[in-house]
Design an enzyme around this catalytic site. Structure first.
Site, PDB file in Angstrom:
ATOM      1  N   LYS A 160       1.181  -1.075   0.024  1.00  0.00           N
ATOM      2  CA  LYS A 160      -0.081  -0.112  -0.185  1.00  0.00           C
ATOM      3  C   LYS A 160       1.099   1.408  -0.386  1.00  0.00           C
ATOM      4  CE  LYS A 160      -1.762   2.820   2.363  1.00  0.00           C
ATOM      5  NZ  LYS A 160      -1.787   4.604   1.693  1.00  0.00           N
TER       6      LYS A 160
ATOM      7  N   GLU B 292       8.741  16.911  14.822  1.00  0.00           N
ATOM      8  CA  GLU B 292       9.559  16.859  13.328  1.00  0.00           C
ATOM      9  C   GLU B 292       8.551  18.289  12.071  1.00  0.00           C
ATOM     10  OE1 GLU B 292      10.820  13.181  11.052  1.00  0.00           O
ATOM     11  OE2 GLU B 292       8.421  13.134  12.159  1.00  0.00           O
TER      12      GLU B 292
ATOM     13  N   GLU C 173       9.329   2.341  10.821  1.00  0.00           N
ATOM     14  CA  GLU C 173      10.545   2.829  11.389  1.00  0.00           C
ATOM     15  C   GLU C 173      10.146   4.615  11.113  1.00  0.00           C
ATOM     16  OE1 GLU C 173      12.373   5.956   9.975  1.00  0.00           O
ATOM     17  OE2 GLU C 173      12.555   5.359   8.229  1.00  0.00           O
TER      18      GLU C 173
ATOM     19  N   CYS D  79      13.249  11.028   7.355  1.00  0.00           N
ATOM     20  CA  CYS D  79      13.526  10.780   8.429  1.00  0.00           C
ATOM     21  C   CYS D  79      14.393  11.088   9.482  1.00  0.00           C
ATOM     22  CB  CYS D  79      13.300   9.215   8.605  1.00  0.00           C
ATOM     23  SG  CYS D  79      14.071   8.117   7.522  1.00  0.00           S
TER      24      CYS D  79
END
Length: 521
Positions: free
Chosen positions: A190, A397, A265, A299
């Site tokens: 997906k 973030e 992750e 990331c």
């Protein structure tokens, strides 16, 4: 503040599809319901395609196909060398069309073309690496002389659900697909709804390489619809997810009733710690690349830079000047270093943090849209100095070309600042003091640490984070561990001394044997 800009022409690839479908059991198909969603080009923010919007019934079909392929098809039963040949053919195909892949990825994501090309080449390397690993893999065997031989038998677990992000989609899809397929699993992918274009290319690549029908299945759609249905499907024992920490929490909760295997992750707010004895030229090069490459949408970005006080002012001046010279512009221009952010929703999020940063730090570079780029999701590389550790731009973030720089006066303070966020994905340490480097690296709360380097990956090593940055590790044998069951097989080589429960007549020595055997339990 002025900003370098590349040409502003808008490149549109030839033969661009206007309709993106699912791929289930060897065939491209629309959603059962006919539902679709729009896909935008991040340079113009105009709709260039519609994609099939997967719902529960589409996931059900994909999982059913993957289950049949796993239980009845040849893929899980092929020898490792046979699967490796297919994986190498996949790598060959990716390398042969790397420029086309990069062109489409750049159009879909806004990543600079030179960086997208590198990601396509890394995707090929991922398949080569796991093709080699699955052939070279060995397992434990233990012998108890004259008594027992014990060995580990690995078996692919089943259907793996793979949910991937939009920042470097093709490469990150390969990072999950390669070990899952190498292990003998079948998969349902997906991809992120912002960037479905490059994912649709896997179907043709896999089919031409000889992957059996049903082994690879692709369902496009929104996370709360297709992704949610995949996570909750009872016939999918494994979920590998890369994305936001908040989404990871939802997946964790939704997978819990089924006791699924999870590899996640998640987000990061990684520190780059620059000590006064560091090679300052190298540190500036690396910390600029570490936060502004891939448009800052990575990331592992070193988006918090901690600088020791004696070199703080010099670092700020040199860093800000370089940031102002970063070339922002059309992603297809080879001169471009920072392109367009992926989607207007994400652009608005990043710009909200830029405005917040003007209240929480001292603006040294950027701070808005680059001059001459009046449309598209462009953000000038933005540098904030003197950022307090409780500031939101220090703690949260941003996932864009925005960096917060903070001074420190001691190793202890640097470690407190580095560890003072909820994330723990990566850390970058710059010092020529070997003892400090190792001591700091082992004390910092991060799943991965680079000393005097930016993010340079060794595919043999574990990839993953701690705290809010992830659950589990992938990379090398750890990826194979995730996609396989490790079955312990015990073979008796000599006489078995087993207590003879219920045997008659009863002998006193049997009680002693029973006691000894019970001690082995």
């Amino acid at each position: 503040m002025s900003q370098q800009t590349a040409v502003t022409t808008h490149h549109i690839p030839e033969d661009l599809p206007t309709r993106i479908q699912h791929f289930i059991d060897g065939a491209f198909v629309d959603s059962v319901s006919g539902a679709t969603f729009d896909v935008l080009d991040p340079v113009s923010n105009e709709i260039y395609a519609t994609a099939a919007a997967g719902q529960k019934e589409d996931i059900d079909l994909a999982v059913a196909a993957a289950t049949r392929a796993f239980k009845q098809g040849p893929w899980p039963r092929m020898k490792p060398r046979e699967r490796a040949r297919v994986l190498n053919r996949i790598a060959d195909a990716v390398e042969a069309q790397d420029k086309r892949l990069a062109e489409l990825e750049t159009f879909d994501t806004g990543l600079p073309i030179t960086q997208a090309l590198g990601q396509a080449q890394r995707a090929a390397e991922n398949f080569r690496f796991f093709a080699d690993l699955i052939v070279a893999q060995s397992d434990d065997a233990y012998k108890v002389p004259g008594s027992q031989l014990n060995y580990v038998n690995r078996k692919p677990i089943g259907v793996a659900g793979l949910i991937t992000p939009w920042n470097t989609p093709f490469m990150l899809e390969s990072w999950k697909l390669a070990p899952a397929l190498a292990s003998g699993c079948t998969v349902v992918l997906k991809p992120a709804e912002f960037t479905p274009l490059s994912a649709s290319l896997w179907a043709g690549i896999f089919r031409d390489a000889g992957l059996p029908d049903g082994v690879f299945n692709l369902v496009n759609g929104l996370g709360e619809e297709a992704g949610d249905a995949l996570v909750k499907h009872p016939d999918v024992p494994l979920i590998s997810f890369t994305g936001e920490s908040r989404t990871g929490q939802l997946i964790f909760g939704n997978a819990a009733p089924y006791l699924k295997g999870l590899s996640m992750e998640l987000g990061g707010k990684s520190p780059a710690v620059v000590f006064a004895d560091a090679d300052l030229d190298a540190a500036i090069d690396s910390t600029l690349f570490g936060v502004f490459s891939l448009n800052g949408e990575r990331c592992t970005a070193g988006s918090r830079i901690l600088v020791e006080r004696p070199i703080y002012d010099e670092f700020l001046a040199r860093y800000a000047e370089r940031a102002k010279n970063i070339v922002v512009g059309d992603p297809h221009d080879p001169a471009t270093e920072v392109g367009a952010l992926v989607h207007p929703e994400h652009y608005e999020k990043v710009m909200s943090y830029v405005e917040l940063g003007k209240q929480e730090g001292r603006l040294l570079a950027g701070g808005g849209r680059p001059e001459g780029l009046d449309t598209g999701n462009y953000v000038a590389p933005t540098v904030f100095a003197d950022v307090a550790p409780d500031a939101r731009i220090f703690q949260e973030e941003i996932f864009g070309p925005v960096v917060a720089i903070t001074p420190f006066d001691s190793d202890v303070e640097a470690l407190e600042l580095a560890n003072g966020v909820k994330y723990g994905l990566a850390a970058y340490i710059w010092t020529n003091d070997l003892q400090r480097a190792h001591t700091f690296a082992q004390s910092v709360e991060a799943g991965m640490v680079w000393l005097n380097s930016h993010n340079v990956r060794d595919l043999r090593t574990p990839f993953g984070g701690v705290k809010a940055s992830g659950l589990g590790h992938e990379g090398g044998y750890r990826s194979i561990d995730f996609y396989t069951d490790q079955q312990a097989v015990h073979i008796t080589l000599g006489p078995v001394h087993t207590a003879r429960f219920g045997a008659t007549p009863h002998r006193p020595e049997e009680a002693e044997e029973a006691a000894e055997d019970a001690g082995d339990a």
